[in-house]
Scaffold this active site. Structure first.
Site, mmCIF file in Angstrom:
data_model
loop_
_atom_site.group_PDB
_atom_site.id
_atom_site.type_symbol
_atom_site.label_atom_id
_atom_site.label_comp_id
_atom_site.label_asym_id
_atom_site.label_seq_id
_atom_site.Cartn_x
_atom_site.Cartn_y
_atom_site.Cartn_z
ATOM 1 N N ALA A 80 1.683 -26.727 46.933
ATOM 2 C CA ALA A 80 0.514 -25.960 46.477
ATOM 3 C C ALA A 80 0.634 -25.791 44.973
ATOM 4 C CB ALA A 80 0.449 -24.597 47.170
ATOM 5 N N GLU A 81 -0.504 -25.766 44.283
ATOM 6 C CA GLU A 81 -0.510 -25.855 42.830
ATOM 7 C C GLU A 81 0.227 -24.741 42.087
ATOM 8 O OE1 GLU A 81 -4.931 -24.987 43.910
ATOM 9 O OE2 GLU A 81 -3.202 -25.953 44.804
#
Length: 699
Positions: free
Chosen positions: A352-353
């Site tokens: 996830a970013e």
């Protein structure tokens, strides 16, 4: 560890020590006690300051400081005309986080990567009451580092030919916003976007533990985010850094390896109330988010078989075994659940970013956190990895798409969602699957024993002639050669060089009635195939064999006239000893049924063999060659694969015979090969250097 405040006060005010910022703002001494109240800390924020805050949804959002700043404005009427800067919207979509600062007069300008979870600020922007920009989340994250280093700005291709490109909107949200903060630049004949840097006067950050000198650790936080970069940017801009923590330790006891933000960057430390320091807005505290321990993944529930699961299942068929994947918020979140249900999480790394590597990314108000993550890195470092092409695949949401394959997820009339990390991710991932229902607003479907039925059609079309805002440019992706799919519950489109092509249709769907009749444009329709029937049945799909490419029975062919057996191993991933044994067992069974030794040809195109089992695989080949093959040849266009496989087989005393083309491999087993021609294409072991002749001793 103890909690408390030791700041000395006189006449009701804190006696500030020894230093000041270049702008004359009081700064606490490096080794002094930096503990203050939230009210005392935010009192140093001035009119027209640029304020940067950490936070991803509720993770890392410094609510104690935000609440204190709002209270100061409402009670004292100041400060005024602040510029707010944040990468991922620190908010819950309602009242919390940066939504508290959505007051006319308090805010003049907002520069943000994501807006969806700060709707109160978004309304001020849409109503033209503040200046407002939306630039990619990863760019904001990198700008913090650029500001810290006093660089002129951030030079990147991220944002080209989207609404951020100044030839479109330049990231400006309304008419009131006139200053250009991004421009096109050419470097060595290639186009880039240049995002200008600017000073940061105040940083609001968050951690778990501080000592009196301001050193900050983050052991209970689900993410580390950009706290270090934001603090450094403010400090080097001559500003102040205010840190919110949940507890304070005695001097000198913090493990220096756990300190994320050193005290030399921090001016004030505030102990937060528990209700203003939740781990996420969805969870008070989960030790599996922070890596304190790991939980059995069998505890995670499975999704019901509805349109969301159908879409997630189809996207899961695109997961690259051994690869790295980003899953976006919303519909794509279901892919993690499907991967867990199908027991394939060990073969793929989900990310996830905000900096999560591995584990199972979470959804809703926990989005950004992950259960059982393998590593947590800084958000800006994650985008280094993403922007550099590190993602093998991304699965992201799809609010609307058009005839060019453009996708909009950022702006819908009065609703301002923002791009978030969407632009960074989609412009740099090797493969993209956009996930969303075919129509929106009241759609009802039924999945019954392998058949999809539309009970009630959605009110809004999602496949339109022209998207309102280009968050993803389909034409640009086609030019770059990126594989792009648009996955819905009833069909799948692919962005080809010619345009949007319908490539798959769900069982039970009529193309004219259920698909074309509900689109604003006519896609290319050649020979669409049926979506895999397993997607629509309420039992496990057995994805492991499909994705590992180990459906070997269908990959083996045999020509009795030439006695040539052909194994099409293209795309297979051999990751474990069980995989090696499965390959051996199935080929051995086929050879035994033939009843004589065969001439074997194997296609090794895009095959991945984990280094941990490479010798086991080579030993298996040696066994098969001794017992079942009269001769064998292999081919792949990958020079690297020829080299690695050749070395491994040679080490196991197997003559490799690895060629660059299928014709050469077949010619070899047929005895038609031209030795000189093949010698240039096949792998050859390095020749040993001749030993130097011994010299006679000098007389």
């Amino acid at each position: 560890m103890g909690e408390g405040r030791k700041g000395q006060r006189g006449n009701g005010r804190l006696k500030l020590a020894v230093a000041a910022t270049p702008g004359g703002r009081p700064r606490r001494g490096q080794r002094g006690n930096k503990l203050v109240s939230a009210a005392e800390a935010v009192a140093f924020i001035r009119d027209r300051d640029t304020l940067a805050s950490s936070g991803f949804v509720g993770t890392g959002t410094p609510d104690e400081l935000i609440c204190a700043l709002e209270k100061r404005f409402l009670e004292d009427g100041g400060p005024h005309d602040l510029t707010l800067v944040f990468a991922a919207a620190p908010g819950d979509g309602k009242e919390r986080g940066m939504n508290r600062l959505a007051h006319e007069g308090l805010v003049k300008r907002v520069i943000a990567g994501h807006w969806s979870l700060v709707p109160k600020l978004g309304k001020l922007a849409v109503d033209n009451k503040i200046e407002a920009y939306n630039i990619p989340l990863g760019v904001v994250s990198h700008l913090f580092r650029d500001i810290a280093a006093h660089r002129a700005g951030n030079l990147t291709k991220v944002g080209l030919r989207t609404f951020v490109d100044p030839r479109q909107d330049g990231g400006k949200i309304n008419k009131r916003t006139v200053d250009d903060i991004v421009r096109v630049m050419e470097v060595d004949g290639e186009e880039y976007l240049f995002y200008k840097s600017f000073p940061i006067h105040v940083a609001l950050i968050r951690g778990t533990t501080a000592d009196p000198a301001g050193n900050i650790t983050m052991e209970h936080e689900a993410l580390t985010l950009d706290n270090l970069a934001i603090a450094t940017a403010a400090r080097n801009s001559g500003g102040i850094v205010i840190a919110q923590v949940e507890r304070v330790a005695a001097p000198g006891v913090l493990n220096p390896r756990q300190v994320v933000v050193p005290g030399i960057l921090v001016d004030y430390v505030v102990i937060a109330k528990p209700e203003n320091h939740l781990q996420t807005y969805g969870t008070e505290y989960n030790p599996a988010f922070s890596g304190e321990f790991k939980v059995p993944l069998t505890m995670l529930g499975n999704l019901p078989l509805d349109e969301r699961k159908v879409i997630a299942r189809r996207c899961a068929f695109e997961l690259p075994m051994g690869g790295v994947v980003n899953l976006g918020i919303g519909m794509p979140e279901g892919v993690a659940s499907v991967a867990n249900e199908e027991r394939i999480l060990s073969y793929v790394t989900l990310t996830a970013e905000p900096g999560v590597i591995g584990g199972v990314p979470q959804s809703g108000l926990n989005f950004g956190a992950a259960v059982n993550n393998e590593a947590l890195i800084h958000q800006n470092q994650q985008f280094d990895f993403y922007d550099g092409g590190g993602l093998d695949m991304a699965c992201l949401g799809m609010a609307e798409a058009d005839r060019n394959g453009h996708v909009n997820v950022s702006r819908f009339g009065p609703r301002l969602a923002g791009a978030g990390g969407f632009i960074n991710i989609t412009q740099n991932a090797r493969r993209i699957a956009f996930a969303g229902t075919f129509t929106a607003g009241g759609l009802e479907v039924e999945v019954d024993n392998g058949i999809l039925r539309i009970i009630k059609e959605g009110r809004s079309r999602k496949f339109v002639n022209r998207v309102e805002q280009i968050t993803f440019n389909g034409s640009y992706a086609a030019e770059q050669g990126t594989t792009v799919l648009y996955v819905t519950e009833r069909c799948v489109f692919r962005r080809t060089e010619e345009g949007m092509e319908l490539v798959e249709v769900a069982p039970g769907m009529d193309i004219e009635e259920n698909i074309l009749a509900h689109m604003d444009f006519e896609p290319i329709v050649k020979k669409p195939v049926m979506m895999d029937a397993r997607i629509f049945r309420d039992h496990l799909m057995q994805l492991e064999e499909s994705l590992l490419g180990l459906g070997l029975h269908e990959r083996i062919s045999y020509d009795s006239k030439t006695n040539v057996m052909f194994l099409n191993a293209e795309g297979m991933h051999i990751l474990t000893r069980d995989d090696v044994d499965r390959v051996r067992r199935i080929i051995e069974e086929r050879c035994q049924s033939i009843g004589r030794k065969v001439k074997m040809v194997v296609n090794y195109e895009n095959v991945f063999i984990d280094q941990a089992v490479a010798d086991t695989y080579a030993a298996m080949i040696r066994y098969m060659q001794q017992n079942y093959y009269t001769t064998a040849s292999r081919y792949t266009s990958s020079e690297f694969m020829r080299e690695k496989l050749g070395e491994t087989l040679t080490r196991r005393r197997v003559v490799p015979h690895i060629f660059g083309t299928p014709d050469e491999a077949h010619d070899y087993v047929a005895g038609r090969g031209n030795t000189e021609r093949q010698g240039k294409k096949t792998w050859q072991p390095a020749k040993a250097k001749p030993k130097a002749k011994a010299r006679s001793p000098r007389r």
